[in-house]
Every structure is written in structure tokens, then in C-alpha cells.
Write an enzyme that holds these catalytic residues in place. Structure first.
Site, mmCIF file in Angstrom:
data_model
loop_
_atom_site.group_PDB
_atom_site.id
_atom_site.type_symbol
_atom_site.label_atom_id
_atom_site.label_comp_id
_atom_site.label_asym_id
_atom_site.label_seq_id
_atom_site.Cartn_x
_atom_site.Cartn_y
_atom_site.Cartn_z
ATOM 1 N N LYS A 126 -2.572 -34.206 -10.736
ATOM 2 C CA LYS A 126 -3.354 -33.278 -9.872
ATOM 3 C C LYS A 126 -5.068 -34.182 -10.303
ATOM 4 C CE LYS A 126 -5.607 -29.663 -13.017
ATOM 5 N NZ LYS A 126 -6.078 -29.419 -13.784
ATOM 6 N N ASP B 133 -9.565 -19.747 -19.739
ATOM 7 C CA ASP B 133 -10.156 -19.655 -18.344
ATOM 8 C C ASP B 133 -8.277 -19.309 -17.963
ATOM 9 O OD1 ASP B 133 -10.149 -19.406 -16.073
ATOM 10 O OD2 ASP B 133 -9.648 -21.525 -15.494
ATOM 11 N N GLY C 152 -6.272 -26.989 -6.337
ATOM 12 C CA GLY C 152 -7.713 -26.200 -7.376
ATOM 13 C C GLY C 152 -8.990 -26.460 -7.336
ATOM 14 N N GLY C 153 -9.795 -25.839 -8.287
ATOM 15 C CA GLY C 153 -10.810 -26.098 -7.593
ATOM 16 C C GLY C 153 -11.929 -27.226 -7.409
ATOM 17 N N LEU D 251 1.895 -29.200 -4.473
ATOM 18 C CA LEU D 251 2.546 -28.290 -5.003
ATOM 19 C C LEU D 251 1.190 -27.055 -5.225
ATOM 20 C CD1 LEU D 251 4.110 -29.526 -8.213
ATOM 21 C CD2 LEU D 251 5.237 -29.334 -6.229
ATOM 22 N N GLY E 129 -9.453 -30.035 -7.067
ATOM 23 C CA GLY E 129 -8.519 -30.733 -5.895
ATOM 24 C C GLY E 129 -7.332 -29.950 -6.243
ATOM 25 N N CYS E 130 -6.454 -31.137 -5.901
ATOM 26 C CA CYS E 130 -4.760 -30.888 -5.423
ATOM 27 C C CYS E 130 -3.941 -31.186 -6.594
ATOM 28 C CB CYS E 130 -4.285 -31.148 -4.060
ATOM 29 S SG CYS E 130 -5.664 -30.835 -2.823
#
Length: 454
Positions: free
Chosen positions: A187, A284, A168-169, A165, A171-172
Site C-alpha cells: 500500500k 472503519d 484507497g483514500g 490491486l 493511495g493505491c
């Protein structure tokens, strides 16, 4: 067993003493009756009648025999007593051992059952839908369950590329389908760096305690060797970043839906700043961390960098965040407060308003932030309508447009003290959102839009 041996030793010692005491008595009787012939100094002994001698001799034999039988009886009694005591001790030890084994078995069985309830069952056993909300079975970490790795691996087609989908920093994020066609987002964080581990722990700790309609629901987690997995409710419309800057270029987001997203985001932040004790600073906030469900309701996500206000010296924490959203005082001086989240919210509001990325590349080595570019035009009412996202340009009441622009300008002020509290921002946005979308605006009262040529 030591008690039994000691008891047996005492019985044997008593028997020996009794035997040793019996022998001198027999000798004494014999010596009193029989005197050696070689003793000249002894006075004459009167003659004893034969009948008396026979009586004395018989008495000696009887006394000796009596003592022998008495010693034997004592020995038998001692042996019987020792055997009884030994039997009682052995029986007690056996009973204690059986009880101990039962206790170990019971505790082990309960522990196994508890572990199975956390790791061996599918997530759908814990999750049910009620009016679009998720309910989970609580455990030690609040409302988060420990998931089985094999279940998550198979439900994501072995973490196949077709199920990704987003990236990210660390992983996926994968789409997963569990039992009963329940779809979730998984995640995956690979590697064991200190930053990844810390963010994973922060995410689990915070989201297991935070429950709000505008904050993502963490359904479960899993740790398998170096791999860490987080399981969330699936937000079918992806992130705000994808909707604004992806293939659709914001075409799915009307003016009112954008104001609804801004209002939802403000409500989520207000909950973190005002209702959590101690308060939480997201640290963040950005469009990629604002997720949208099937009705475009917005929820804050990715709490790996979040900190609790007052939990540590915020002036000494490691600088983290995303370029374009980081408040200037935090970027330059490392000063972090809830006003840092307000600045990031202002940038998101500008994205919704203008349809531009927070940082745009001008040349190979030059970038320009949306704040720097938009600030001179946001306060000019003649220029403002022309910089609005073309998808929504001239579709709103200009008065509402000016009000949103004014809120955005206040949020991105360089000086933190000039920025409003998120609660004030929330109250400014509520009148701009239709009643059916969670605000107080009645669409029948809106005035027709006015087109202004440049």
C-alpha cells in the site's frame, strides 16, 4: 598536558630556588675569609698560616664546584623526570585515543550492520510460510521489518498501473513479487498530510502488536521522503466488496462461505474488543476492509482509523468512517464505543445476506441505506426469502436464514445499548457454519431448503 606543564613548572621553580640558595652560601664563605683593607674599625686579624690559607681557598673552590655539580645534577634529574612523566602522559593519551576510536568504530559497525539487517535485505529473508501462516523476524516494532524502498519499487514494476490491486483514500495498493516468488501487497501512501501520517503511524503501531488469524499481517513498512509504504501478506481473493459487488456479483460465495466470512469477521472483532488491552475499536469496518485469502478465510484490514478504548476522550475525536457503515450515535453525536463496530458488522452481515451495497443511489440527489430499505422486511418471515441475494436464494435452511436476519437486526439497532456484544454475535454464528469451515454445524443434520413463492 596541563598536568605535565604544571609539573615541569614546579621543577624549574625548585631548581631556581635551589640555585639562588646556593649562591649566598658561597658569598658568605668568601666574606668570612676575606675582609676589605679599607675597614679601619675592624679589629686586628691574626695572621693565618699560608698552609691554612691555601686550605681555605681550596675549600672555597671545592664548595663552589660541589654546588655547581649538585645544581646540574638536580637539573638533569628534573629533566629526566619531566621527560618520563611527559612520555607516560603522551602514551596514556595515545592509548585512550586508540580505545576511543575502537569504541566508535565498533558501535558504528554494529549500527550499520543493524541498519542493513532492517533496510538492505529482501523481505523474503525475514518471512517464511508454515501451514499458510507467515512468520517474521522481530525487531523494535514487534514483528514488522523496515523495508528498502528500491526493493519495493522494483518489485512492483516501478508502481506500474498493471500491478494495482485497489485504490484507497490515500493511495493505491500494488501487487509485488519479491525473491523466491513471494507475493505481497504494497500500500502506497503519497503526500504528507497530517491525517495520512497519523493513519500510517496508527497502522504500524497496532499491527506490529496484533497477531490473530482473522487480522491482516503487516510484514513491513518503509518511509522514503514523502512516500510511505505498508507491506502486507497478499490476499489473493481480494476484498469482500469486490467479491459481492464486482464482476462476479457474489457467484463465488456460497451460503456457507458467506457465513464463514461473517464468523471470521466476528472473531477478528472479538479479539480487538475483548483480548486487546486496552481494547481496540476498528472504526472503519466495511466490506472493502475485509480481505479474503485463497480459501476465502476473512481477515480485517486497514487500521488507520482505529483507536484504543480509553486512550483518549472518544467523544471529542474527529468524525471518520464510511457512509452506510457509521453508527447513528457516532454520526449525529460523535459518541464512539465498541458498539459502533457492532453496527458496522450488522451492515456487512446484511451485505452478505442480501447482496446489496450499504448505500444505493435512488436519484441524482437521493440515496437509501441498506438498513432503511431492509429493516421492515427482515422481521417478516414471508418477505425475507425474497430479498435474499439471488445467488444464494433458497440454498440455506430457512431456520438459519431467520437466525442470521435476527442477528443483523439486533446489530443495526439505533440505540447502542440494544445491540449485542460481538462475543454474543460470535456464539450465534458458530452453529451456522460447518465444522470443516470452523463452526459446529454438521451438514448431515441440515434439512432440505423450502421454496416459498412471493
Amino acid at each position: 598536558m596541563k598536568i605535565f606543564l604544571g609539573f615541569l613548572f614546579v621543577l624549574v621553580l625548585e631548581f631556581e630556588i635551589t640555585s639562588s640558595e646556593a649562591k649566598p652560601k658561597v658569598s658568605f664563605i668568601v666574606s668570612a675569609i676575606s675582609v676589605p683593607e679599607s675597614s679601619p674599625a675592624a679589629p686586628p686579624i691574626p695572621s693565618i698560616p699560608s698552609s691554612m690559607a691555601d686550605f681555605t681557598s681550596g675549600s672555597e673552590i671545592n664548595i663552589t664546584t660541589h654546588h655547581h655539580h649538585d645544581s646540574t645534577r638536580k637539573l638533569l634529574i628534573g629533566l629526566v623526570t619531566a621527560s618520563s612523566v611527559m612520555g607516560i602522559i603522551i602514551l596514556s593519551i595515545i592509548c585512550l585515543w586508540i580505545c576511543h576510536r575502537k569504541s566508535i568504530y565498533k558501535s558504528g559497525k554494529m549500527g550499520t550492520k543493524k541498519l542493513d539487517s532492517l533496510r538492505g535485505l529482501p523481505l523474503s529473508s525475514f518471512v517464511s510460510r508454515t501451514n499458510g501462516a507467515f512468520k517474521t523476524t522481530k525487531n523494535e516494532k514487534g514483528s514488522v521489518v523496515v523495508m528498502d524502498y528500491n526493493l519495493l519499487e522494483s518489485s512492483t514494476n516501478n508502481f506500474g498501473e498493471s500491478e494495482i490491486l485497489g485504490v484507497g483514500g490515500f493511495g493505491c495498493v500494488y501487487k509485488a513479487r519479491l525473491d523466491d516468488n513471494l507475493h505481497v501487497a504494497v500500500k502506497r501512501l503519497d503526500g504528507g498530510s497530517q491525517d495520512a501520517i497519523k493513519e500510517f503511524q496508527t497502522e504500524v503501531d497496532l499491527l506490529s502488536k496484533i497477531h490473530h488469524p482473522n487480522i491482516i499481517t503487516l510484514l513491513g513498512y518503509c518511509v522514503y521522503d514523502e512516500t510511505k509504504l505498508l507491506v502486507y501478506e497478499l490476499m489473493v481473493n481480494g476484498s469482500l466488496e469486490t467479491q459481492l459487488h464486482g464482476p462476479s456479483s457474489g457467484s463465488n460465495l456460497t451460503w456457507h462461505s458467506r457465513m464463514k466470512i461473517a464468523l471470521d469477521t466476528a472473531r477478528g472483532l472479538e479479539y480487538l474488543h475483548e483480548n486487546c488491552k486496552p481494547s481496540v475499536i476498528h472504526r472503519d469496518l466495511k466490506s472493502s476492509n475485509i480481505l479474503l485469502d485463497s480459501s476465502f478465510n476473512a481477515k480485517l484490514s486497514d487500521f488507520g482509523l482505529a483507536i484504543m478504548d480509553g486512550a483518549q476522550n472518544k467523544n471529542n475525536i474527529k468524525l471518520s468512517g464510511t457512509l452506510g457503515y457509521v453508527a447513528p450515535e457516532y454520526l449525529l453525536d460523535g459518541k464512539l464505543t465498541d458498539k459502533s463496530d457492532v453496527y458496522a458488522f450488522g451492515v456487512v452481515l446484511l451485505e452478505l445476506l442480501l447482496g446489496r451495497r450499504p448505500v444505493e443511489k435512488l436519484a441524482e440527489s437521493q440515496c437509501q441505506s441498506i438498513v432503511t430499505w431492509a429493516m421492515p422486511q427482515l422481521t417478516d418471515r414471508s418477505k425475507l426469502p425474497n430479498i435474499v441475494d439471488p445467488v444464494i436464494r433458497y440454498t440455506m435452511d430457512l431456520k438459519h436464514l431467520y437466525q442470521v436476519a435476527a442477528v443483523a437486526v439486533l446489530c443495526v439497532q439505533p440505540e447502542p445499548s440494544y445491540r449485542p456484544l460481538i462475543t454474543d454475535v460470535l456464539h450465534s454464528l458458530i452453529p451456522l457454519v460447518p465444522v470443516e469451515l470452523g463452526g459446529t454445524l454438521r451438514l448431515a443434520q441440515t434439512r432440505p431448503s423450502v421454496s416459498i413463492d412471493p
